[in-house]
Design a protein around this motif. Structure first.
Motif, short mmCIF file in Angstrom:
data_model
loop_
_atom_site.label_atom_id
_atom_site.label_comp_id
_atom_site.label_asym_id
_atom_site.label_seq_id
_atom_site.Cartn_x
_atom_site.Cartn_y
_atom_site.Cartn_z
N ILE A 1 0.83 -1.20 0.00
CA ILE A 1 0.00 0.00 0.00
C ILE A 1 0.87 1.25 0.00
O ILE A 1 0.49 2.29 -0.56
CB ILE A 1 -0.96 -0.03 1.20
CG1 ILE A 1 -1.98 -1.16 1.01
CG2 ILE A 1 -1.68 1.30 1.37
CD1 ILE A 1 -2.94 -1.34 2.16
N ILE A 2 2.04 1.18 0.62
CA ILE A 2 2.97 2.32 0.60
C ILE A 2 3.28 2.75 -0.84
O ILE A 2 3.43 3.93 -1.13
CB ILE A 2 4.26 1.96 1.36
CG1 ILE A 2 3.99 1.90 2.86
CG2 ILE A 2 5.38 2.96 1.07
CD1 ILE A 2 5.16 1.40 3.68
N SER A 3 3.36 1.79 -1.74
CA SER A 3 3.67 2.10 -3.14
C SER A 3 2.61 2.99 -3.77
O SER A 3 2.91 3.91 -4.53
CB SER A 3 3.82 0.80 -3.94
OG SER A 3 4.83 -0.01 -3.40
N PHE A 4 1.33 2.74 -3.44
CA PHE A 4 0.25 3.58 -3.97
C PHE A 4 0.34 4.99 -3.41
O PHE A 4 0.06 5.97 -4.12
CB PHE A 4 -1.10 2.96 -3.62
CG PHE A 4 -1.40 1.69 -4.37
CD1 PHE A 4 -1.96 1.75 -5.63
CD2 PHE A 4 -1.12 0.45 -3.82
CE1 PHE A 4 -2.25 0.58 -6.34
CE2 PHE A 4 -1.40 -0.72 -4.51
CZ PHE A 4 -1.96 -0.65 -5.77
N VAL A 5 0.72 5.10 -2.14
CA VAL A 5 0.88 6.42 -1.53
C VAL A 5 2.02 7.18 -2.22
O VAL A 5 1.91 8.38 -2.48
CB VAL A 5 1.15 6.29 -0.02
CG1 VAL A 5 1.41 7.67 0.60
CG2 VAL A 5 -0.03 5.62 0.67
N ILE A 6 3.11 6.49 -2.50
CA ILE A 6 4.25 7.13 -3.17
C ILE A 6 3.82 7.70 -4.52
O ILE A 6 4.17 8.84 -4.87
CB ILE A 6 5.40 6.12 -3.35
CG1 ILE A 6 6.00 5.75 -1.98
CG2 ILE A 6 6.49 6.69 -4.26
CD1 ILE A 6 7.03 4.65 -2.06
#
Length: 286
Positions: free
Chosen positions: A171-176
């Motif tokens: 999910i961190i990747s989507f935030v990035i």
């Protein structure tokens, strides 16, 4: 006249395509919603009358309520963790050049294209290996081993703690992606002007840049919450003896489909649509 006839035909074909597309997209959801209010023991037609008893039964199911509570706790923690780490990573990728930046960027976004099953299995194997190492270090009298064993005995790994790590890993990747796109539009001269007026770099970022990023941060938090709340394929490997809402629904399906599942689906549809609306609204703010 022939050209006008062709344009009219194309317009009607386009409209027909849209109607068929939306029927294909929405018909299953509409059927789920209708059957959630059908006074029948089986989620199927014909219509036998309007009822709210399937929604009332949701509040009397303690296991279901516990699974919802677990999903809410996990989603909130994952949202906060993902937004914090994702925002910090976005600043590193957008503002700084360093050796291996392209590789780091690829690794940061890699979990998006990695199947959730692979992430779940990999993390489960990693957690198990670390647990074995912790007990080995404890037998050798190591303080680190004793500390790690104490953490494992809380049953957070595997458990809710493992689920948080597993979900946040992708999910961190989507935030990035969301925050980086907004950050690239920011004029760094505004920060420099604030520092010329006496603000520290951290103060300039907090007072100037973060307010500019608020739409992206808010949209990222909602997206992270939704992705976490209904995640199944990663969670199932890491949840241990606990249960989240998707896991609980899966266990209910093994004993047959009941209208309670339709009622749960209606609640999730409403929550998803409302949060998705706010996410889209804030992400478009300038």
């Amino acid at each position: 006249m022939k050209a006008q006839h062709v344009n009219t035909l194309q317009l009607w074909m386009y409209r027909l395509y849209l109607v068929i597309f939306f029927i294909y997209l929405l018909a299953p959801l509409i059927l789920v919603v209708v059957l959630a209010f059908n006074d029948s023991s089986y989620p199927s037609l014909p219509w036998k009358g309007f009822t709210l008893r399937w929604f009332q039964e949701l509040f009397g199911d303690n296991r279901l309520l516990l699974s919802i509570w677990n999903s809410l706790r996990i989603a909130i923690v994952v949202s906060v963790l993902s937004v914090f780490v994702g925002t910090a990573t976005s600043f590193a990728l957008v503002r700084h050049n360093f050796p291996g930046k392209n590789l780091f960027y690829a690794l940061a976004l890699g979990p998006i294209v990695t199947p959730g099953v692979i992430l779940g299995v990999s993390l489960l194997i990693g957690i198990s290996n670390i647990e074995d190492l912790a007990y080995m270090l404890k037998d050798q009298g190591s303080f680190l081993g004793t500390w790690l064993v104490a953490i494992y005995k809380t049953r957070l790994f595997p458990g809710l703690g493992g689920v948080v790590l597993g979900q946040a890993s992708f999910i961190i990747s989507f935030v990035i992606l969301t925050v980086s796109a907004r950050l690239k539009k920011f004029d760094v001269a505004l920060e420099e002007a604030a520092m010329d007026l006496g603000a520290s770099r951290l103060g300039a970022v907090w007072r100037i840049t973060i307010p500019f990023l608020k739409p992206a941060l808010f949209a990222s938090a909602i997206l992270a919450f939704l992705l976490s709340f209904d995640n199944f394929n990663t969670t199932i490997f890491l949840v241990g003896n606990e249960s989240t809402l998707p896991i609980h629904i899966f266990s209910m399906l093994r004993f047959g489909i009941t209208p309670k599942i339709n009622a749960i689906s209606v609640v999730l549809i409403v929550v998803t649509v409302v949060l998705g609306f706010f996410s889209d609204k804030f992400s478009k703010q300038e």
